[in-house]
Design an enzyme around this catalytic site. Structure first.
Site, PDB file in Angstrom:
ATOM      1  N   GLN A 129     -10.299  -3.848  -3.655  1.00  0.00           N
ATOM      2  CA  GLN A 129     -11.584  -3.311  -3.205  1.00  0.00           C
ATOM      3  C   GLN A 129     -12.633  -3.451  -4.306  1.00  0.00           C
ATOM      4  O   GLN A 129     -13.758  -3.890  -4.049  1.00  0.00           O
ATOM      5  CB  GLN A 129     -11.432  -1.831  -2.816  1.00  0.00           C
ATOM      6  N   ARG A 157     -13.986  -8.298   1.129  1.00  0.00           N
ATOM      7  CA  ARG A 157     -12.536  -8.158   0.974  1.00  0.00           C
ATOM      8  C   ARG A 157     -11.851  -9.466   1.386  1.00  0.00           C
ATOM      9  O   ARG A 157     -10.934  -9.941   0.736  1.00  0.00           O
ATOM     10  CB  ARG A 157     -11.996  -6.998   1.840  1.00  0.00           C
ATOM     11  N   ASP A 214     -16.970   7.659  -2.478  1.00  0.00           N
ATOM     12  CA  ASP A 214     -15.738   7.520  -1.691  1.00  0.00           C
ATOM     13  C   ASP A 214     -15.441   8.909  -1.110  1.00  0.00           C
ATOM     14  O   ASP A 214     -16.063   9.907  -1.503  1.00  0.00           O
ATOM     15  CB  ASP A 214     -14.608   7.042  -2.627  1.00  0.00           C
ATOM     16  N   HIS A 233      -7.175   0.673  -6.847  1.00  0.00           N
ATOM     17  CA  HIS A 233      -7.497  -0.118  -5.650  1.00  0.00           C
ATOM     18  C   HIS A 233      -8.215  -1.396  -6.110  1.00  0.00           C
ATOM     19  O   HIS A 233      -9.402  -1.591  -5.861  1.00  0.00           O
ATOM     20  CB  HIS A 233      -8.369   0.709  -4.699  1.00  0.00           C
ATOM     21  N   ARG A 291       0.885  -1.177   0.000  1.00  0.00           N
ATOM     22  CA  ARG A 291       0.000   0.000   0.000  1.00  0.00           C
ATOM     23  C   ARG A 291       0.914   1.215   0.000  1.00  0.00           C
ATOM     24  O   ARG A 291       1.710   1.412   0.920  1.00  0.00           O
ATOM     25  CB  ARG A 291      -0.923   0.010   1.223  1.00  0.00           C
ATOM     26  N   CYS A 302     -16.491   2.201  -0.172  1.00  0.00           N
ATOM     27  CA  CYS A 302     -15.405   1.285   0.201  1.00  0.00           C
ATOM     28  C   CYS A 302     -15.000   1.433   1.665  1.00  0.00           C
ATOM     29  O   CYS A 302     -14.337   0.555   2.203  1.00  0.00           O
ATOM     30  CB  CYS A 302     -14.208   1.504  -0.718  1.00  0.00           C
TER      31      CYS A 302
END
Ligand code: CP
Ligand code: NVA
Length: 305
Positions: free
Chosen positions: A131, A288, A220, A128, A101, A260
């Site tokens: 996700q 996830r 988001d 991402h 990440r 998310c």
């Protein structure tokens, strides 16, 4: 083999991962033990904060019989400037796969080019994928299909939006992104995607245009990790780009509201919608775990493809 973006997966790989995740989820819920990664180790090398990505990957490894090591930039040499190319080669001598990440997408690309073990993108400024794969699983569980759905993205043209565009190309749904002027995805990304997509991919500044008749309303945060200094300015630019009861009223009756997480209640989404009956945000978070088990299996076990 790595998983850095959705675009590097083909349609069949996405279908296989989603089907495998559904099966692993069912087996896990039935309490059937499955330990194919016994003796294997996953490292998570994170330069940004995380709750879901970290815990879901660590738990996935534990469920699959393997081990996970979390390495934060705060307490490792990563944060003190050790070159990516050195970290990647050192990690390759210890572990069997790595989740990264980080900030710029070029950092994970460099990491992957020096790594002898699979590299998984746990979020960069541009993508991402884990996700969005979890979100595709959540939609499939609810609607049975992705093809032909109308999916709306309300808010920033950020990493999540970009991965959604890549998913639209592969999965054949219509995607309309509504972003404030100046915060859209790069038009070149949209035109490239449009050329390859079966469904429609549109970018607009109108929330109503995106939300009308939508099967999925997705949003988001207005300021992503690394954009904290822009937060105040962004609050002004994004104030009309919210999922609230009015937005939901424009969508299909059975709309799925997605986020998310983490969410900023009262900014990109209201408390009542986030907590309301159309919201599937905690199913997304749970998924996830299941999709990442499918990803870990695919990357860490030998297979034909
Ligand atoms: N959605 C997501 O990636 O959450 P975290 O930042 O908590 O990992
Ligand atoms: N766009 C957000 C997603 C967090 C999971 C960020 O990058 O901070």
């Amino acid at each position: 083999m790595n998983l850095l973006t959705i675009s590097e997966l083909d349609k069949e790989q996405i279908t296989t991962l989603l089907e495998r995740a559904a099966l692993l989820k069912e087996r896990h819920k039935s309490g059937i033990p499955y330990h194919p990664l016994r003796g294997k180790t996953l490292a998570l090398v994170f330069s940004k904060a995380s709750t879901r990505t970290r815990v879901s990957f660590e738990t996935a490894m534990f469920h699959l019989g393997g081990n996970a090591i979390f390495i934060s930039h705060r307490d490792s040499q990563v944060g003190r400037g050790e070159p990516i190319k050195d970290t990647a080669r050192v990690m390759s001598r210890y572990v069997d796969a790595v989740v990264i990440r980080t900030f710029g997408h070029e950092i994970i690309e460099e990491y992957a080019s020096y790594s002898d073990v699979p590299v998984i993108n746990g979020l960069t400024d541009m993508h991402h994928p884990c996700q969005v794969l979890a979100d595709l699983l959540t939609i499939k569980e609810n609607r049975g299909t992705l093809k032909g759905l109308k999916i709306a993205w309300i808010g920033d043209g950020n990493n999540m939006a970009n991965s959604w565009v890549e998913a639209a190309v592969k999965c054949g749904f219509d995607l309309t992104l509504a972003s404030p002027p100046g915060y859209e995805l790069d038009e070149a990304i949209i035109s490239r995607a449009r050329a390859d997509a079966d469904g429609e991919i549109l970018q607009t500044s109108s929330v109503a245009k995106a939300a009308e008749g939508a099967d999925v309303l997705n949003t988001d945060v207005w300021a992503s990790m690394g954009q904290e200094e822009e937060q105040r300015e962004r609050i002004k630019s994004f104030k009309d780009y919210q999922i609230n009861n009015k937005t939901v009223a424009l969508a299909n009756k059975n709309v799925m509201v997605m986020h998310c997480l983490p969410a900023h209640r009262g900014e990109e989404i209201t408390e009542d919608v986030l907590e309301g009956s159309r919201s599937v945000v905690f199913d997304q978070a749970e998924n996830r775990l299941h999709i990442q088990k499918a990803i870990l299996e695919w990357l860490m076990l030998p297979h034909d493809a």
